[in-house]
Write a protein that holds these residues in place. Structure first.
Motif, PDB file in Angstrom:
ATOM      1  N   LYS A 179       0.834  -1.208   0.000  1.00 30.52           N
ATOM      2  CA  LYS A 179       0.000   0.000   0.000  1.00 30.52           C
ATOM      3  C   LYS A 179       0.871   1.262   0.000  1.00 30.52           C
ATOM      4  CE  LYS A 179      -4.358  -1.366   2.200  1.00 30.52           C
ATOM      5  NZ  LYS A 179      -5.154  -1.149   3.426  1.00 30.52           N
ATOM      6  N   ILE A 180       1.913   1.264   0.824  1.00 29.05           N
ATOM      7  CA  ILE A 180       2.754   2.461   0.962  1.00 29.05           C
ATOM      8  C   ILE A 180       3.441   2.800  -0.362  1.00 29.05           C
ATOM      9  CG2 ILE A 180       4.859   3.380   2.049  1.00 29.05           C
ATOM     10  CD1 ILE A 180       4.135   1.530   4.501  1.00 29.05           C
ATOM     11  N   PHE A 181       3.982   1.793  -1.044  1.00 31.50           N
ATOM     12  CA  PHE A 181       4.852   2.057  -2.194  1.00 31.50           C
ATOM     13  C   PHE A 181       4.219   1.771  -3.556  1.00 31.50           C
ATOM     14  CE2 PHE A 181       7.948   1.586   1.259  1.00 31.50           C
ATOM     15  CZ  PHE A 181       8.715   2.731   1.058  1.00 31.50           C
ATOM     16  N   ALA A 182       2.990   1.227  -3.572  1.00 33.43           N
ATOM     17  CA  ALA A 182       2.417   0.888  -4.873  1.00 33.43           C
ATOM     18  C   ALA A 182       0.945   1.241  -5.035  1.00 33.43           C
ATOM     19  CB  ALA A 182       2.619  -0.613  -5.145  1.00 33.43           C
ATOM     20  N   ASP A 183       0.272   1.626  -3.953  1.00 31.83           N
ATOM     21  CA  ASP A 183      -1.171   1.849  -4.054  1.00 31.83           C
ATOM     22  C   ASP A 183      -1.506   3.340  -3.987  1.00 31.83           C
ATOM     23  OD1 ASP A 183      -3.899   1.964  -3.885  1.00 31.83           O
ATOM     24  OD2 ASP A 183      -4.068   0.811  -2.019  1.00 31.83           O
ATOM     25  N   PRO A 184      -1.931   3.911  -5.102  1.00 32.41           N
ATOM     26  CA  PRO A 184      -2.248   5.343  -5.117  1.00 32.41           C
ATOM     27  C   PRO A 184      -3.451   5.707  -4.256  1.00 32.41           C
ATOM     28  CG  PRO A 184      -2.603   4.354  -7.284  1.00 32.41           C
ATOM     29  CD  PRO A 184      -2.091   3.283  -6.395  1.00 32.41           C
ATOM     30  N   PHE A 185      -4.274   4.714  -3.890  1.00 31.41           N
ATOM     31  CA  PHE A 185      -5.382   5.018  -2.985  1.00 31.41           C
ATOM     32  C   PHE A 185      -4.876   5.207  -1.558  1.00 31.41           C
ATOM     33  CE2 PHE A 185      -9.487   4.704  -5.159  1.00 31.41           C
ATOM     34  CZ  PHE A 185      -9.026   4.405  -6.437  1.00 31.41           C
ATOM     35  N   ASN A 186      -3.666   4.725  -1.298  1.00 29.19           N
ATOM     36  CA  ASN A 186      -3.018   4.977   0.004  1.00 29.19           C
ATOM     37  C   ASN A 186      -2.054   6.151  -0.103  1.00 29.19           C
ATOM     38  OD1 ASN A 186      -2.161   3.635   2.844  1.00 29.19           O
ATOM     39  ND2 ASN A 186      -0.317   4.369   1.808  1.00 29.19           N
ATOM     40  N   THR A 187      -1.239   6.118  -1.163  1.00 32.61           N
ATOM     41  CA  THR A 187      -0.130   7.064  -1.284  1.00 32.61           C
ATOM     42  C   THR A 187      -0.357   7.974  -2.479  1.00 32.61           C
ATOM     43  OG1 THR A 187       1.364   5.511  -0.225  1.00 32.61           O
ATOM     44  CG2 THR A 187       2.393   7.243  -1.558  1.00 32.61           C
ATOM     45  N   ILE A 188      -0.920   9.123  -2.227  1.00 32.94           N
ATOM     46  CA  ILE A 188      -1.220  10.065  -3.298  1.00 32.94           C
ATOM     47  C   ILE A 188       0.063  10.588  -3.938  1.00 32.94           C
ATOM     48  CG2 ILE A 188      -1.449  11.982  -1.659  1.00 32.94           C
ATOM     49  CD1 ILE A 188      -3.333  11.535  -4.989  1.00 32.94           C
ATOM     50  N   GLY A 189       1.174  10.526  -3.187  1.00 29.46           N
ATOM     51  CA  GLY A 189       2.459  10.967  -3.733  1.00 29.46           C
ATOM     52  C   GLY A 189       2.833  10.248  -5.022  1.00 29.46           C
TER      53      GLY A 189
END
Ligand code: 13P
Ligand code: 13P
Ligand code: MG
Ligand code: MG
Ligand code: MG
Length: 375
Positions: free
Chosen positions: A141-151
């Protein structure tokens, strides 16, 4: 100069049972590391019954002297644990003596060497009553999921994505997956966290380290039950990496992990402060603590004990509801783990005892067929 952050942990005895680390044990660990000439700085932490040494130095990863310092500290702490007759004193020290590198000897290790940036925020994640694969879902989630990490979408320094090094813990192999294009392939593996664990994450633009986890599996190393390999993980934050809030966000969802009660049950991973990291209910539920530090010329400025934030109260509440639900399954799967994932089992003895009472239906069928009866 480059700074190495070494996080090395072991369960060297629980207070009481498998719940917590005794204050005297932490005190001994601090005494061993205080003003040590090899270190720039250190912080002694715990999660449940696991003692976690967070150390900074200039000697790089896999450095024998640093690993020996950690080993000697665990041995000294084990002496305290033995004196207090803590439960399972020396549990994770599988070898009788140190032999060059702490890997494979029992303790869990996560280390990264970094060129310290203008500002270098890091989060040290530590979990109890679970296994290294427990980081798979949050790291995804942190490094691949844009629903978690808008960055991943709006930060020009992150838009290139991250590369994941995944370990096969059973066959001791590794493979690199590039996000986003390899995600569907990667999820085939990391969705099976008992076997495949994310070891490292790299920034694809710079090739720099972004995260590293401990991937030791004690039960495989020892070839017998010695406790679940409660894991640690280091994540770099901000300025090309996920923000602190993006790193913590996955833990607002208490996902199911393996390792609760006798290392043989699944349960929700409950985010808690270090003070609240003393699992009790059915020896759990599994806990995760997140300590934030700013590195300042290798000094550990912190910790900020992130999950003490009331913003994680709902996650805790949900974790407790999930715990209530799962506990009602008692000895049934999927609360109890699969036969081959349990760390305790009576199956061989029970099977042996009942061998003569089992009737092989295939043999009976064959016998009937041979006798000319109906198959
Ligand atoms: P501040 O405006 O509080 O510095 O926060 C910036 C940010 O991007 C937080 O995610
Ligand atoms: P630890 O792995 O934290 O020692 O816990 C073992 C256990 O069986 C708890 O029920
Ligand atoms: Mg223990
Ligand atoms: Mg533990
Ligand atoms: Mg464990």
């Amino acid at each position: 100069a480059k700074v190495t952050l070494s996080v090395i942990k072991a369960d060297i005895g629980g207070f009481v049972g498998h719940s917590a680390v005794h204050p005297e044990v932490k005190e001994k660990a601090r005494a061993c590391l205080e003003k040590h000439p090899l270190l720039i700085d250190y912080y002694v932490a715990h999660v449940g019954d696991d003692l976690v040494l967070i150390m900074t130095h200039e000697h790089g990863r896999n450095k024998g002297e640093i690993h020996k310092l950690a080993w000697d500290t665990f041995v000294a702490c084990t002496e305290v644990a033995k004196k207090l007759k803590l439960y399972g004193a020396g549990q994770d020290l599988l070898a009788d003596a140190f032999s060059g590198n702490v890997k494979g000897l029992g303790p869990g290790v996560a280390e990264m060497e970094v060129e310290e940036r203008e500002s270098e925020p890091v989060v040290v994640l530590m979990a109890d009553k679970t296994e290294p694969g427990a980081w798979n879902l949050p790291l995804y989630k942190i490094f691949a999921d844009p629903f978690n990490t808008i960055g991943l979408i709006i930060d020009p320094k992150m838009h290139c994505g991250f590369a994941f090094e995944v370990r096969d813990l059973i066959e001791d192999k590794k493979i690199i997956f590039n996000a986003p294009e390899d995600l569907y392939d990667m999820l085939v593996f990391i969705g099976a966290p008992g076997r495949y664990a994310i070891k490292r994450v790299f920034h694809r633009g710079t090739g720099e380290i972004a995260a590293v986890s401990s991937t030791q599996r004690l039960n495989l190393m020892a070839g017998r039950y010695v406790g679940k390999d409660d894991p640690v993980c280091i994540v770099r934050c901000q300025n090309g990496y996920p923000s602190v809030g993006e790193v913590l966000e996955p833990f607002a969802f208490p996902h199911l992990v393996s390792g609760w009660m006798r290392g043989s049950h699944s349960g929700p991973l409950m985010p808690v402060s270090m003070d609240d990291a003393r699992p009790t209910r059915f020896d759990g539920p599994p806990r995760v603590v997140a300590l934030g530090f700013q590195l300042a010329d290798g000094k550990l400025i912190g910790p900020n004990d992130f999950f003490s934030d009331p913003a994680f109260d709902n996650a805790r509440r949900l974790a407790l509801e999930i715990a209530d639900y799962l506990r009602r399954l008692g000895p049934f799967e999927p609360h109890r783990l699969h036969l081959d994932e349990m760390e305790y089992t009576t199956m061989p003895q029970v099977m042996e005892k009942l061998r003569d009472r089992f009737i092989d239906l295939r043999l009976a069928k064959k016998a009937r067929a041979a006798a000319g009866g109906e198959a």
